[in-house]
Write a protein that holds these residues in place. Structure first.
Motif, PDB file in Angstrom:
ATOM      1  N   MET A  74       1.263  -0.968   0.065  1.00  0.00           N
ATOM      2  CA  MET A  74      -0.194  -0.387   0.074  1.00  0.00           C
ATOM      3  C   MET A  74       0.439   1.198  -0.324  1.00  0.00           C
ATOM      4  SD  MET A  74      -2.806   1.330   2.901  1.00  0.00           S
ATOM      5  CE  MET A  74      -1.055   1.931   3.926  1.00  0.00           C
ATOM      6  N   VAL A  75       1.678   1.531   0.755  1.00  0.00           N
ATOM      7  CA  VAL A  75       2.892   2.591   0.591  1.00  0.00           C
ATOM      8  C   VAL A  75       3.723   2.409  -0.406  1.00  0.00           C
ATOM      9  CG1 VAL A  75       4.770   3.049   1.872  1.00  0.00           C
ATOM     10  CG2 VAL A  75       3.112   1.882   3.973  1.00  0.00           C
ATOM     11  N   ASP A  76       3.504   1.502  -0.780  1.00  0.00           N
ATOM     12  CA  ASP A  76       4.503   1.302  -1.848  1.00  0.00           C
ATOM     13  C   ASP A  76       3.288   2.143  -3.040  1.00  0.00           C
ATOM     14  OD1 ASP A  76       6.825   0.596  -1.018  1.00  0.00           O
ATOM     15  OD2 ASP A  76       6.452  -1.183  -2.267  1.00  0.00           O
ATOM     16  N   LYS A  77       2.809   1.857  -3.285  1.00  0.00           N
ATOM     17  CA  LYS A  77       1.496   2.542  -4.574  1.00  0.00           C
ATOM     18  C   LYS A  77       1.127   3.888  -3.938  1.00  0.00           C
ATOM     19  CE  LYS A  77      -0.115  -1.412  -6.001  1.00  0.00           C
ATOM     20  NZ  LYS A  77      -0.152  -1.711  -8.029  1.00  0.00           N
ATOM     21  N   LEU A  78       0.515   4.127  -3.047  1.00  0.00           N
ATOM     22  CA  LEU A  78       0.633   5.876  -2.484  1.00  0.00           C
ATOM     23  C   LEU A  78       1.806   6.539  -2.521  1.00  0.00           C
ATOM     24  CD1 LEU A  78      -1.395   5.272   1.009  1.00  0.00           C
ATOM     25  CD2 LEU A  78      -2.342   5.892  -1.039  1.00  0.00           C
ATOM     26  N   ARG A  79       2.581   5.584  -2.557  1.00  0.00           N
ATOM     27  CA  ARG A  79       4.328   6.500  -3.039  1.00  0.00           C
ATOM     28  C   ARG A  79       4.481   6.865  -4.234  1.00  0.00           C
ATOM     29  NH1 ARG A  79       8.536   3.519  -0.355  1.00  0.00           N
ATOM     30  NH2 ARG A  79       7.545   3.972   1.619  1.00  0.00           N
ATOM     31  N   LYS A  80       3.599   5.693  -5.325  1.00  0.00           N
ATOM     32  CA  LYS A  80       4.027   6.147  -7.055  1.00  0.00           C
ATOM     33  C   LYS A  80       3.108   6.824  -6.961  1.00  0.00           C
ATOM     34  CE  LYS A  80       5.748   1.167  -8.400  1.00  0.00           C
ATOM     35  NZ  LYS A  80       5.030   0.426  -8.280  1.00  0.00           N
ATOM     36  N   GLU A  81       1.587   6.988  -6.517  1.00  0.00           N
ATOM     37  CA  GLU A  81       0.507   7.832  -6.722  1.00  0.00           C
ATOM     38  C   GLU A  81       0.634   9.322  -6.244  1.00  0.00           C
ATOM     39  OE1 GLU A  81      -3.802   6.998  -7.280  1.00  0.00           O
ATOM     40  OE2 GLU A  81      -3.067   4.467  -8.516  1.00  0.00           O
ATOM     41  N   GLY A  82       1.477   9.428  -5.404  1.00  0.00           N
ATOM     42  CA  GLY A  82       2.351  11.238  -4.794  1.00  0.00           C
ATOM     43  C   GLY A  82       0.865  11.146  -4.243  1.00  0.00           C
ATOM     44  N   LYS A  83      -0.270  10.882  -4.043  1.00  0.00           N
ATOM     45  CA  LYS A  83      -1.015  11.287  -2.343  1.00  0.00           C
ATOM     46  C   LYS A  83      -1.427   9.811  -1.508  1.00  0.00           C
ATOM     47  CE  LYS A  83      -4.225  11.416  -6.170  1.00  0.00           C
ATOM     48  NZ  LYS A  83      -5.816  12.069  -6.757  1.00  0.00           N
TER      49      LYS A  83
END
Lengths: 174, 108
Positions: free
Chosen positions: A81-90
């Motif tokens: 989840m943290v990886d995805k959120l980091r990729k999405e930037g928000k």
């Protein structure tokens, strides 16, 4: 040739033997509810669920050594989840207007809907902490490991989130 | 002290109390009305929070499971020595033809 050989391999938690299929059945809803405390995009949640359980499958051997399957799987999900959120930037927060909240099959009782609405006022991280403590019955230390935060931070966040929520619920009820 | 009491309540909810802590909790429940109210409040909250649990649609569960299976199969296929398989396949196609003249020669 069997192309799917180890999918039914046995993993061991204490004395209980579980197949991957059993782990999937037992934990998919737990991980789903944990993720939806913070994410509103059902496709994103589905993606993370898939990646999480694929990683679980790939690491069946490691799982044998783990004391708690639940916190181990949640750690994987949290990292994904943290990886995805980091990729999405928000950070994507649950949509207040979306009462169904993703691809769920059961309707939420009215009383729970009110609490859900109050919960959504809290930051996603705080919601995950409360959900982890009160519903998943995780210890502070387990949550600290899953969320990669100091135990003291988890404790104080839980305390203030709960206090805030208590006040909102009182106001809402009044 | 206040923190200890909150911890005790959380530990009770998590079913993680030691024997000693259980006795402390029992004692506090008997003697302290404020603690009793907080305990009741927290137990009710835990119950309500459980009520917000959703069950993922079975179709979605099945889809995710199938996707994982496909991924695993693909990965396992990638690990198979493709070069060897292709060589064997080509050889098996040509084997009878290659053998035919040899058979005729042997028959003579």
């Amino acid at each position: 040739m069997n192309l799917f050989p180890s999918f039914y391999d046995y993993i061991v938690e204490g004395l209980i033997k579980m197949t991957f299929e059993e782990v999937y059945k037992d934990y998919i809803d737990i991980v789903y509810n944990y993720l939806r405390q913070r994410l509103r995009d059902s496709y994103l949640i589905e993606d993370i669920l898939q990646e999480t359980f694929y990683a679980v499958y790939r690491s069946l051997q490691d799982l044998k050594k783990k004391d708690s399957i639940k916190s181990w799987i949640l750690s994987i999900a949290h990292n994904k989840m943290v990886d995805k959120l980091r990729k999405e930037g928000k950070e994507t927060l649950p949509d207040l207007t979306d009462k169904g909240i993703g691809p769920a099959s059961n309707p939420m009782p009215e009383e729970a809907l009110f609490l859900e609405e109050m919960l959504q006022k809290l930051p996603g991280e705080d919601r995950q902490i409360l959900y982890g403590l009160y519903v998943l019955q995780l210890k502070y230390s387990e949550l600290a490991e899953i969320m990669q935060l100091p135990e003291g931070t988890i404790k104080s966040k839980a305390y203030y989130a709960r206090k805030q929520l208590r006040e909102w619920l009182k106001e809402g009820a009044g | 002290m206040k923190d200890d009491r909150e911890d005790l309540i959380i530990k009770y909810i998590q079913d993680d109390l030691t024997v000693e802590e259980k006795m402390d909790l029992f004692d506090l429940t008997l003697k302290d009305e404020g603690f009793r109210t907080r305990l009741k409040e927290e137990l009710e909250f835990a119950g309500k929070l459980k009520g917000t649990n959703l069950i993922l649609d079975q179709k979605v569960k099945d889809r995710i499971y199938q996707e994982i299976r496909i991924k695993v199969v693909k990965e396992n296929l990638a690990q198979v020595d493709i070069g060897n398989l292709v060589t064997e396949g080509i050889l098996s196609l040509f084997k009878p033809r290659l053998n035919l003249p040899l058979f005729k020669l042997l028959k003579k």
